[in-house]
Write an enzyme that holds these catalytic residues in place. Sequence first.
Site, mmCIF file in Angstrom:
data_model
loop_
_atom_site.group_PDB
_atom_site.id
_atom_site.type_symbol
_atom_site.label_atom_id
_atom_site.label_comp_id
_atom_site.label_asym_id
_atom_site.label_seq_id
_atom_site.Cartn_x
_atom_site.Cartn_y
_atom_site.Cartn_z
ATOM 1 C CE LYS A 1 -3.130 2.619 3.112
ATOM 2 N NZ LYS A 1 -3.928 2.601 4.346
ATOM 3 C CG ASP B 1 -5.496 7.892 4.720
ATOM 4 O OD1 ASP B 1 -6.475 8.465 4.210
ATOM 5 O OD2 ASP B 1 -5.582 6.877 5.448
ATOM 6 C CE LYS C 1 -6.327 8.785 8.224
ATOM 7 N NZ LYS C 1 -6.857 7.722 9.074
ATOM 8 C CG ASP D 1 -1.787 5.368 4.891
ATOM 9 O OD1 ASP D 1 -1.567 4.346 5.561
ATOM 10 O OD2 ASP D 1 -2.895 5.637 4.410
ATOM 11 C CG ASP E 1 -9.666 7.371 7.170
ATOM 12 O OD1 ASP E 1 -8.652 7.349 6.431
ATOM 13 O OD2 ASP E 1 -9.618 7.631 8.390
ATOM 14 C CD GLU F 1 -6.765 4.989 2.806
ATOM 15 O OE1 GLU F 1 -7.692 5.048 3.640
ATOM 16 O OE2 GLU F 1 -5.575 4.876 3.140
ATOM 17 N NE ARG G 1 -10.579 -1.439 4.718
ATOM 18 C CZ ARG G 1 -11.049 -1.561 5.949
ATOM 19 N NH1 ARG G 1 -12.163 -2.227 6.176
ATOM 20 N NH2 ARG G 1 -10.403 -1.030 6.967
HETATM 21 N N1 BES Z 1 -3.930 4.546 7.054
HETATM 22 C C1 BES Z 1 -5.003 4.331 7.927
HETATM 23 C C2 BES Z 1 -4.644 3.409 9.088
HETATM 24 C C3 BES Z 1 -3.721 3.982 10.124
HETATM 25 C C4 BES Z 1 -4.189 4.891 11.068
HETATM 26 C C5 BES Z 1 -2.418 3.565 10.193
HETATM 27 C C6 BES Z 1 -3.322 5.389 12.030
HETATM 28 C C7 BES Z 1 -1.554 4.055 11.156
HETATM 29 C C8 BES Z 1 -2.016 4.962 12.078
HETATM 30 C C9 BES Z 1 -6.164 3.690 7.185
HETATM 31 O O1 BES Z 1 -6.322 4.091 5.876
HETATM 32 C C10 BES Z 1 -7.404 4.073 7.925
HETATM 33 O O2 BES Z 1 -7.698 5.220 7.968
HETATM 34 N N2 BES Z 1 -8.096 3.086 8.488
HETATM 35 C C11 BES Z 1 -9.270 3.343 9.247
HETATM 36 C C12 BES Z 1 -10.270 2.271 8.916
HETATM 37 C C13 BES Z 1 -11.644 2.552 9.436
HETATM 38 C C14 BES Z 1 -12.245 3.740 8.726
HETATM 39 C C15 BES Z 1 -12.503 1.323 9.214
HETATM 40 C C16 BES Z 1 -8.910 3.314 10.726
HETATM 41 O O3 BES Z 1 -8.048 2.524 11.116
HETATM 42 O O4 BES Z 1 -9.448 4.122 11.462
HETATM 43 ZN ZN ZN Z 2 -4.619 4.737 4.912
HETATM 44 MN MN MN Z 3 -7.462 5.845 5.688
#
Ligand code: BES
Ligand code: ZN
Ligand code: MN
Length: 490
Positions: free
Chosen positions: A255, A260, A267, A278, A337, A339, A341
Amino acid sequence: MKIKTESSTKKKTQMLCGFVLEKTNKVLGLGKYDAKTTSAINQSVRDNEGKLGRISIVPVPGKKPAQRILLAGIGKKEDLSKDTIRGVSGKIALKARELKLKEFSIITPPSFVSEQTLAVTQIIEGAKMALYKFDKFKAEKADESPDLTVIVSKSNKISKAIKTAQAVADGAIFTKNVGNMPPNECTPTTMANFAKTISKKNKMKCTVISKPELKKRGFGGITAVGQGSKNEPKLIIMEHNRGPRNEKPIVLVGKAVTFDTGGISLKPGANMDEMKFDKCGGCTVLGIMKAVSELRLPINVIGIVPSVENMPDGESYRPGDIIKLYSGKTAEILNTDAEGRLILADAMAYGEKHYSPKAIIDFATLTGACIIALGTNVAGMVSNNEKLADKIRDASKRTTEEVWELPLNQDFMDQIKSEVADMKNIGIGRAAGTITAAAFLRNAIKDTPWTHLDIAGVAWNQPATKEKSYNPKGATGFGVRLILDYLQNL
Ligand code: BES
Ligand code: ZN
Ligand code: MN
């Protein structure tokens, strides 16, 4: 920093460094010195006590081959891990730079501490990685890295280990360096250019698929996530084909969201800057491919990096959208968010369809939930194949890049079913967020052995990250040593 080897401790050096075990009274492998120097060394060894990571320096008067001797504690023999020498070697290297030395020498500890090839590997990896500094954007640069002489009995096996360790460390450093790049200076196009540069250097085939083609060929995930940014999405494919012609390759997918923001599901502001990391999964794939090609490993490996920027904009994808992924399955977007996957699913499906691989391994800073579950020193692992997971666990034990497997039962597959599409891009509430994300990825492929590594907690240094000399602030390069070990033990 140059690396040399020497079989005797009698060569001239600005600093001769040796390891000291706790509860012993000698520097491992140091050899004989005159009475006066010996007594100074002995005193220093007593003061040092061999405590893990403690460093003592003994000046050597007169015209001796070594201007000074450095003693580095490595703790109790029974507590030695496969990371001890790596960590302490890093500390020694930082000391050598602090002293503004041009070069220094490290004595490989005897085999009862660590197998010699392993010790040499750890010495080189530790020193090289510790001396890496991200100073590209600072006027004041780090002092030049001193050269290192490793003192060890020479053999073909040792020379090979040295060459390998250098390429592995260079791979990890490359991963850290790209990972640390700020998002205004590192877009999907920049990622593609990095891939082209390493591919050209080591004769890999490199293909970059751009926005119009992505759209035309059905990469609905990459296209949707990328459509809100003026920095257009790219799908990067690197091919290292040095294995038997008919042998199925290993496909690595990473990825690379260069930033992000969360998109329309924006966020919160606090620490949002960290989302420049990210892209670290993609950077891991770049670093591995760099080393694999530099070492000309006699295997077939494909690196696939979907790269996008996730931005809120008038053209962004939205919650409620239904998109069609490369696999042909549809996904209901409930949170923009989630994204990672979406872009990974496209890349994995592409990898399976075009290469019929032996295995797919993906790396992604995929879920904040993984940090909640496993913290910042262990990566989350999810797999559909126990044999593959076992092999990665073995590599993890050898390299000390830690992983922990989470279960992927049918329950989790059910939790991402949608009323209006084949899947939805989030689970139920926040329950097992790391696994429901993996369940989404699982749907992208048929039955190819696959292992997913969620590196959200380990890809860069966070407040709870265990301090390691060879992981300075910023990106860690997690996964490069792990998977290079796996690939070399196929
Ligand atoms: N890149 C983030 C995950 C992340 C967050 C990695 C903080 C490291 C630190 C990912 O794209 C994301 O935002 N995931 C969300 C998923 C949720 C919306 C189901 C998350 O983890 O909050
Ligand atoms: Zn992300
Ligand atoms: Mn995200």
